[in-house]
Structure formats: structure tokens, C-alpha cells
Design a protein around this motif. Structure first.
Motif: not given
Ligand SMILES: [Zn+2]
Lengths: 370, 543
Positions: B57, B59, B113, B177, B259, B373, B376
Motif C-alpha cells: 500500500h 501511493h 492501492p 479497493k 492504514h 500509507d 500519507n
Molecule cells: Zn492509502
């Protein structure tokens, strides 16, 4: 193809074999002190290859349409914003506001593409779509309500609407205030509103103000924007440049790693100020390079020589993406990249193939600064 | 060519292996100890040898990531006006840097993801330019008109499974997802909050109904990876209740919660914001059919990239610098909001501690996945330090000493003394992720596995050790030497070989034309559209 046809490679106007033209192009490029790679009117593969060539030749790389791109990029970088796809606009927007006279030049089939006459199928409350066109000039959107603000700059117009949307007092002519209040009331009545505009027509500051207005409207209702980009290849280049360099365009590889400066690395400005000595232009759609007149050495990649203002030192014929060869280009209808097979396949090489060959030749010459 | 990797400490939990030994590979695959003499021997003495790591996971590509690049030119070293604090200044933020930096840490496979099916081609083009590592993506469903309408109309299991198969095939995805199920759609109807039993206006479908329907559809379509769930109420005080309710909504069936650190919050303390990670970890321990990844927060400026547009819109006020972009599309869209996680900030410190509490409180390392994540919680470049924190209670104490005591008092972290072993780390970052995606030839060093190998020089500074691998081998090719990657090797993009149902595809075509005025085939990802350096690896569906 005749011996001297329009799609032969050329050096100083004389038809030559392609390898000869390529060798000459690399010679010019690698002996340049500050090369520019411009135009870049091509597909994803061509944009990738142009940036890769820029990286080995220490070039500044700028798309011909970046002035339009930057009128949206700079406001987003300054204050952020709200954007929606054309598809979702069609499905959902109960209120569509078009600002300016050039939106319909970019998207002439707007009424049909967004099915503006039909009620939005997934809107909260069933009912007709409201369409308002502000300052339409000579091209009012058919079926739209109209509003006219004369003598106001785009920034003043957006500022007026923001002020009246918040009930702030504004010093303006009574007619302007009345019209401003009418639009403010129209905005307030939207459930899901979309503002359609051409960022270049409004200018970066007005677009920034518009994004602030949309943020304000979103405190109570839902609003977003559909900025119209005039050039598919400009949008394509922006996207490729973002994932290859991290920047949206106007990048320099002078120091190896890409650097971004939306003012400094404006190719038009650099040519006008004599800050470059070689121009490599990629004009896959035959629309020109948009540069001021100059006497710099020029390498040109284009489908044909027709209509070129000045004879380039080296001309390398290429095909048009989506016609002569398959490619991927930004698609205004979907708001994203789309694969396009060759509509009428020919053996004309792609810009990507020619640029990759130039890069390989440049690397062999040891022209890489990094 | 037969290569021997000689004399390293080989850690391969799938075979219960943690001992000095040799690993052999030939033609891109691990082979058993051969009878003939190797052509090449690589010295791994004093090194730890594991399979290449997998990240499930992160990005790393697509429209939303590129929007973050656009929003934050200040993220780059090379930008003219470099501010004092640099957003993601160490990640380069390009496809090429992403592959290089991951490889240098010993990672050989990463999953992006959150890709809208409409943006799949863009994402694949970016992934194709990520060198060295293998890649895959998850397609996002559950806020789109097709799914919501089918669920509302009670179209049944088969129809939704057909949508999943058609989406996987068109987007060339590895799994599905769902992101704050129904909330992105509800936000378009001006709702500002959305919980498990809230209902999407116009459709009359609850978040729970979407979740259950998609969970079933993903299983019915033969997807290895269970439905990847970004739950409701991300980041809100008291949302541990949402996480527990979502786990209960899994009804004993497989589900992956993404997450979960961002869902480990109670309402204790003067600020009404506390860590409920212990409670969440206990729930996860009691539900072995559920897997989670953490989304650890680390202290630095970053940018949040999420298709949870309701959450991203609500978070705009916390943006630093003060700007964000909200994109809406046919399904989820995406929101990009820059943030600063600071050591001296109560909330950041509490989030940091809650994430570690989850890592340390979840007993089975195969149930908890190693993520920040990216970006994030933190950029993936924070991984080496995070691994070191998991391996050392003393190091955590050192960090805690500089954090607000008020925050730590609302967590159990200071009392937790567990330290991850290398074997447990190998389970968490190698064995479990490969199983989760049904990739039997990855995540281990047994004969037949891909020769994707990470070699770290064993040193007490674990962050330094995991930051720059001594050697990384991808498909039998040396791609990293002494922490430096070569950029001219390209892995593949893994995609599930789903078979779309022709009737459903015709239905989707008609739907796309009617609602959006767009040809469904506009979103195809044909092979001719991708560069030659790119190749797909088809993964068979679960039978
Ligand atoms: Zn994410």
C-alpha cells in the motif's frame, strides 16, 4: 515518395538520407551552449523521449502551449482548487456556469458533450439544468441564460461575484451591482454547480480568485470547476513531465537534475532575450512552435515542412500520433489519457523513435553533462 | 548462468530458516544447491539475506499522485525557492526516483492501492516508468454509479462479481479497493460526514451494504487479495468504534483494512483525542480473517493523497502550506492536502505512538502489514527508521523522550517492550504480503522462487542497514550494489488475469454512453499504449 518530396529529411533545405540528418542534428545539439527543446506537440511517448533527450543535452524543455497550462497550474500551486471531469459534469451538475468568450472555441460541442439541455440524471432533485453564460462575446451558449459585465477585468469580475456572494459591499455602477447580485443568487441556488472557463482567457490571478470563490461556495453547497485546456498535447506533456521530473513543465536540465521555473524557463522569453543558441522543435500536429522570430540554429521534427516560417538547419520528418502511428494523448472528453490506434497507419516514424535515436547518438558522442 | 550468494545469514521464515548458508539462482529463479560449480560467486559474509521486500500500500503513481506533484513544486531540491522545510524533499517525486529509492532499501514489489478505473492507463504509464521493482495496482469501486445502482436494485451477487471482473480486466489491476464506501458519492450530495450505516442520497444504499456486497464480489470473482477497505471516519476522535464495527461487518470473511493507525483513536484526555490502539489491536488479534496495514506516521512535512474526498475536503483547514486540490470524477476522485507531522505537536505524537502500538500489539506479524500509507503518514523513505524503531525498545524510549508527555500519557507505548526479530520482519514484509496477493514465487528463497533477493550488511544501526542494501538482486540481475541502484533495469506490472463477462461489458458500455456520453473503451489499457520497457505479468485468479 519522390526523390525530393516533402517528407524527406533535409539539411539546409537539401534532401538527405535520414542518418545524415540525424548525425547533423546531434552535432548541432551537442555543441550547443544552451539548447531549447520546444513545441513538443506530440504524444506520451514523444514527450517522454523529449524529456530524456533534454536530460542528456542539458536543455531547457518547454511546451508551445505552456502559457495556457501555466494559467491553471500557477493558481493551483498558489491556493489549490476544485476540479471535476466532463463526464461527472454531464451526469450531476444541476447548475453550469460558463465564463468568457473562448470556452466555446475550445469546446464547440459543449452543449451536446455535456448534454446541457437534458436534466442531470443523478442530481439530488430532478429537474432541468440551469445554464448561465457570463460575458459570452460573439459566441453565446445556445439555450443559456446570459449575463454581461462590461468594463470589468476577469479579476474584477470574479472579485465582484465573491464579494456579493458574501454580501460584502462593493463600489461599482448600479447596473454592475444588479447583475452581480443576480449571478450571486444564481450561485447560491445551485446544489452541484460547475464553473467552466478557459484559464488563459481569465488569467492566473482571476483563476486564483475563482478557486477561492469555489472554496467559499463549498462551505454551504457543492461547487467545482471544469477548466478547459486548449491543447491536448500541452496537457499530455504536463502529465508526462510531472511523473518524469516531478514538475508540470518549464524545466531545465542545465545542472543535471531537473529544475522548475515557470518564468525563467519560458522558451519564448529565452529566445527573445537571446538566452539560447539552438532550438529543437517538435511539431507533430503542424501548428508551429509559437516562438518569436529568431536566427538560432533550428532542428525541426514535423510531419512536413509546409508553412514553416523559416527553413530549419535540419528537418526530420515524423508521423502524427493517432494517425500515422498509435499513441497516447490527453482526451478532453474523458479528462485523462487515452490510447489511440493509428487511424491511417504509415511508415512515418514517431517523434519518440527519432528523439530516442538522437539521445542514443548524443550519449555515444559523450554529450551527457551528468 | 548459475550464481552463488555465499555465506550470508539466510532468513526465510517459509522454511523456518535462519542460518548461515548459500543461496543459488539461475535464469532469474532460485535453484536448490546444484551439483555443478557456480559461474559466479557473490560474497555475502557478514550479511543478512532475505527475499526482496513487498509493499502492499504505497501511493506511487496515477492522477492523484501527479496532482500532489503539481501542487507542491516546493517538494523538490531543485525548485528555485526552496523553503526552510521541504515537503518530501528526499523522495524526488518522480517515477524514476521511486523505483531507485525502493530498490535501494531491498524492495522488489510495490502496490499502488488507489486507482480510479477511468485513470488506469495514466497509472500504468507512470508505473511503466518506475524502474527495477515489480508493480501492481488496485482499482477503486464503491462510489460509482454502476455499483451503487446495482446494489440499490438488488442485482445480486453475480452481477457485482461481473463488474469486479470487468474492472480488473479493463484496469489491469491486481485487486479492488473501496474507499470510505459511499462517502465520495454522498459528498457530491453535500453530506459532510458518513458512517457505516449512513445512506448515500439518491441511491438509498448504506456504506455497510456497499462494503458487504463488494467483499463478496471480490471473493466471487476469484481475486486473491480480499477487499481492500479504507473505512469511514478516517482521522476522527473516537473512530476506533468505526474500525471495530467494520471488522465486525466482515462477518468472519477475509477483509483487508488499510492504514488502521488512522482509525485507532479514542476520546479520552483534555483534548478528547487519545490512542485506542490497544483496543483495536485486541480486536484484530481476535479476528484472524482480517488483515491490516498500519499507515505509520513519522515526523516530517508530507502530503496526503487520498480518494476519500469527503475526508480530504474536511481536512483542507489543516493544510500546511494552506492549499489543497479536490478532484471529482465518475467514482471517487481524489484529494491532495499537504500536512506537517511535527514532534512537538500533540496530535502528531499521538498518531506516531498509536501506529507503533498497533505494530507491537498485534501478535501475528502475518496479520499486520508494514506501511506508512506513503506519503500519507510519511514518505516511504522513512521505512528504515521505522524498522529500527520496531526492533528496539531503547530507540523508542529515545524518541519518546522528546515528545509531548501529554500525548504519550494517552497511549500504552512507553510500557511496550516488544522488539521485532529479523524473522518477524521477514514475515511482515516478505512472506505475508506475497501470500496476501497469491504470489507463490515471491517473498521467499525456496527453489522456484523469483531471484528477488535483498542483502543487508549486518550492523547494529538497523536504520542504516535497511536504508542502503549491500546488494539487491531482481530476477537474478544485480540491481543495487553498495546501496546504489542502476536505473536501466525494469520489472513488470502484475495484473490479475480476470475474464470479463461479455454481457456485463455491453451493459457497462451502454451505461457509460448514457450517463457520461463516453465510450467505455476509452478507458482501456492496450499493450500498444505502454512503452517497450514495460511488461505485464498475468497472475491467475483463485479457482
Ligand atoms: Zn492509502
Amino acid at each position: 515518395m519522390t526523390a525530393d518530396s516533402d517528407d524527406m529529411a533535409r539539411i539546409d533545405g537539401q534532401a538527405v538520407a535520414l542518418p545524415e540528418a540525424m548525425a547533423r542534428a546531434v552535432e548541432i545539439l551537442t555543441s550547443a551552449r544552451q539548447p531549447l527543446i520546444v513545441g513538443i506537440a506530440t504524444d506520451v511517448a514523444g514527450a517522454r523521449a523529449a524529456l530524456a533527450l533534454g536530460a542528456v543535452s542539458g536543455a531547457v524543455v518547454d511546451h508551445v502551449g505552456s502559457e495556457a497550462t501555466m494559467s491553471l497550474v500557477l493558481p493551483l500551486q498558489a491556493v489549490g482548487g476544485f476540479v471535476v471531469t466532463p463526464g461527472e459534469t454531464r451526469a450531476r451538475a444541476d447548475s453550469v456556469l460558463v465564463i468568457g468568450h473562448s470556452a466555446l472555441q475550445i469546446m464547440p460541442d459543449m452543449a451536446q458533450a455535456l448534454a446541457l439541455a437534458a436534466p442531470p440524471p443523478v442530481a439530488m432533485e430532478p429537474g432541468a439544468r440551469r445554464v448561465l453564460h457570463i460575458n459570452p462575446g460573439a459566441m453565446p451558449l445556445a439555450g443559456a441564460e446570459l449575463a454581461e459585465f462590461t468594463g470589468l477585468s476577469p479579476l474584477a469580475l470574479v472579485s465582484l461575484l465573491s464579494a456579493r456572494a458574501q454580501g460584502h459591499r462593493v463600489n461599482a455602477l448600479q447596473a454592475t451591482l444588479t447583475e452581480g447580485d443576480r449571478v450571486a443568487a444564481w450561485l447560491a441556488a445551485a446544489h452541484y454547480g460547475v464553473i467552466i472557463f478557459n484559464p488563459q482567457e481569465l488569467g492566473a490571478l482571476a483563476v486564483e480568485a475563482l478557486f477561492r470563490l469555489v472554496a467559499l461556495l463549498n462551505r454551504t453547497t457543492r461547487f467545482t470547476t471544469l477548466p478547459l485546456v486548449p491543447s491536448a498535447s500541452a496537457e499530455t506533456f504536463k502529465m508526462v513531465c510531472l511523473w518524469t521530473t516531478g514538475f508540470p513543465g518549464r524545466v531545465s536540465f542545465v545542472r543535471g537534475a531537473p529544475a522548475y521555473d515557470p518564468e525563467l524557463f519560458d522558451a519564448k522569453r529565452m529566445v527573445a532575450h537571446g538566452e539560447a543558441d539552438v532550438v529543437l522543435g517538435i511539431d507533430g500536429f503542424g501548428e508551429g512552435l509559437g516562438l518569436p522570430d529568431h536566427a538560432l540554429a533550428q532542428i525541426m521534427l514535423a510531419p512536413c515542412l509546409n508553412g514553416k516560417a523559416r527553413r530549419p538547419e535540419v528537418f526530420i520528418p515524423i508521423g502524427q500520433p493517432g494517425r500515422d502511428h498509435a499513441g497516447v494523448l490527453f482526451d478532453a472528453a474523458t479528462g485523462t489519457l487515452k490510447a489511440m490506434p493509428a487511424a491511417a497507419a504509415t511508415s512515418r516514424p514517431s517523434a519518440a523513435a527519432m528523439l530516442e535515436t538522437l539521445r542514443a547518438l548524443a550519449l555515444r558522442k559523450g554529450g551527457a553533462p551528468c | 548462468m548459475l550464481t552463488r550468494l555465499q555465506g550470508g545469514r539466510v532468513i526465510d521464515p517459509t522454511r523456518g530458516l535462519d542460518e548461515r548458508g548459500d543461496v543459488y539462482f539461475e535464469d532469474g529463479r532460485i535453484v536448490a544447491a546444484p551439483s555443478h560449480i557456480p559461474d559466479v560467486t557473490l560474497d555475502a559474509a557478514g550479511c543478512i539475506v532475505m527475499a526482496g521486500a513487498l509493499d502492499i500500500h504505497s501511493h506511487i503513481a496515477g492522477a492523484n499522485v501527479s496532482t500532489a506533484r503539481l501542487l507542491l513544486p516546493e517538494a523538490h531540491r531543485a525548485h528555485k525557492a526552496r523553503p526552510a522545510t521541504t515537503w518530501l524533499g528526499d523522495i524526488g517525486f518522480s517515477a524514476a526516483e521511486t523505483g531507485r529509492l525502493y530498490a535501494e532499501m531491498g524492495f522488489t514489489f510495490v502496490v499502488e492501492p488507489a486507482i480510479s478505473p477511468q485513470q488506469a492507463l495514466h497509472a500504468h504509464l507512470e508505473l511503466a516508468d518506475v524502474p527495477i521493482i515489480d508493480k501492481g495496482l488496485l482499482a477503486v469501486l464503491g462510489n460509482d454509479d454502476v455499483c451503487l445502482s446495482l446494489i440499490r436494485d438488488g442485482a445480486g451477487r453475480a452481477a457485482l462479481a461481473d463488474v469486479v471482473s470487468a474492472t480488473l480486466a479493463q484496469s489491469r489491476a491486481l485487486g479492488i479497493k473501496v474507499i470510505n464506501a459511499g462517502a465520495a458519492a454522498a459528498f457530491k450530495y453535500n453530506l459532510r460526514g458518513f458512517s457505516l450505516d449512513d445512506v448515500v442520497p439518491h441511491y438509498g444504499v448504506s456504506s455497510r451494504a456497499i462494503l458487504e456486497a463488494l467483499q463478496q464480489a471480490v471473493m466471487d470473482a476469484g481475486v486473491h487479495h480480499p477487499l481492500h477497505v479504507h473505512a469511514n471516519n478516517l482521522g476522527l476522535a473516537g473512530n476506533v468504534e468505526t474500525a471495530k464495527a467494520t471488522i465486525a461487518a466482515a462477518r468472519g470473511l477475509p477483509m483487508h483494512l488499510a492504514h488502521v493507525q488512522f482509525y485507532a483513536y479514542g476520546r479520552e484526555g483534555a483534548r478528547g483525542f487519545s490512542s485506542a490502539a490497544a483496543e483495536l489491536a485486541a480486536t484484530i488479534n481476535a479476528h484472524p480473517h482480517v488483515s491490516v496495514d498500519v499507515g505509520q506516521v513519522m515526523f516530517q512535512p508530507t502530503v496526503t493523497i487520498s480518494s476519500d474526498i469527503m475526508r480530504q475536503f474536511n481536512g483542507l483547514g489543516e493544510a500546511r502550506p494552506r492549499k489543497g486540490i479536490i478532484l471529482e470524477g465518475e467514482g471517487n476522485g481524489g484529494g491532495v492536502v499537504p500536512l506537517i507531522y511535527a514532534r512537538d505537536n500533540f496530535f502528531s505524537a499521538l498518531q506516531w505512538a498509536a501506529g507503533l502500538e498497533l505494530f507491537l500489539g498485534i501478535t501475528n506479524p502475518a496479520q499486520v502489514f508494514f506501511t506508512t500509507d506513503h506519503p500519507n503518514g510519511a514518505p516511504f523513505t522513512a521505512y528504515p527508521m521505522l524498522l529500527a524503531l520496531l526492533m528496539s525498545a531503547d530507540l523508542r524510549d529515545e524518541w519518546c523522550a522528546s515528545l509531548p508527555a501529554e500525548a504519550l500519557a494517552l497511549t500504552h507505548l512507553p510500557a511496550m517492550r516488544r522488539e521485532y526479530s529479523l524473522n518477524e520482519l521477514a514475515i511482515m514484509t516478505r512472506v505475508a504480503p506475497s501470500k496476501l496477493f497469491g504470489l507463490s514465487d515471491r517473498g521467499h528463497l525456496g527453489a522456484g522462487a523469483r531471484a528477488d533477493i535483498a542483502v543487508y550488511s549486518d550492523q547494529s544501526d538497523r536504520a542504516a542497514m535497511f536504508g542502503k542494501a549491500k546488494l539487491v538482486i531482481k530476477d537474478g540481475v544485480i540491481v543495487v550494489r553498495d546501496g546504489k541502484a542502476r536505473a536501466d533495469y525494469f520489472g513488470r506490472t502484475l495484473a490479475l488475469a480476470a475474464t470479463p463477462d461479455a454481457t456485463m461489458v455491453r451493459r457497462l458500455e451502454a451505461h457509460s454512453q448514457a450517463l457520461y456520453g463516453i465510450n467505455y473503451a476509452s478507458f482501456d489499457v492496450p499493450a500498444f499504449a505502454l512503452p517497450q520497457s514495460h511488461g505485464f505479468e498475468d497472475i491467475a485468479c483463485r479457482s
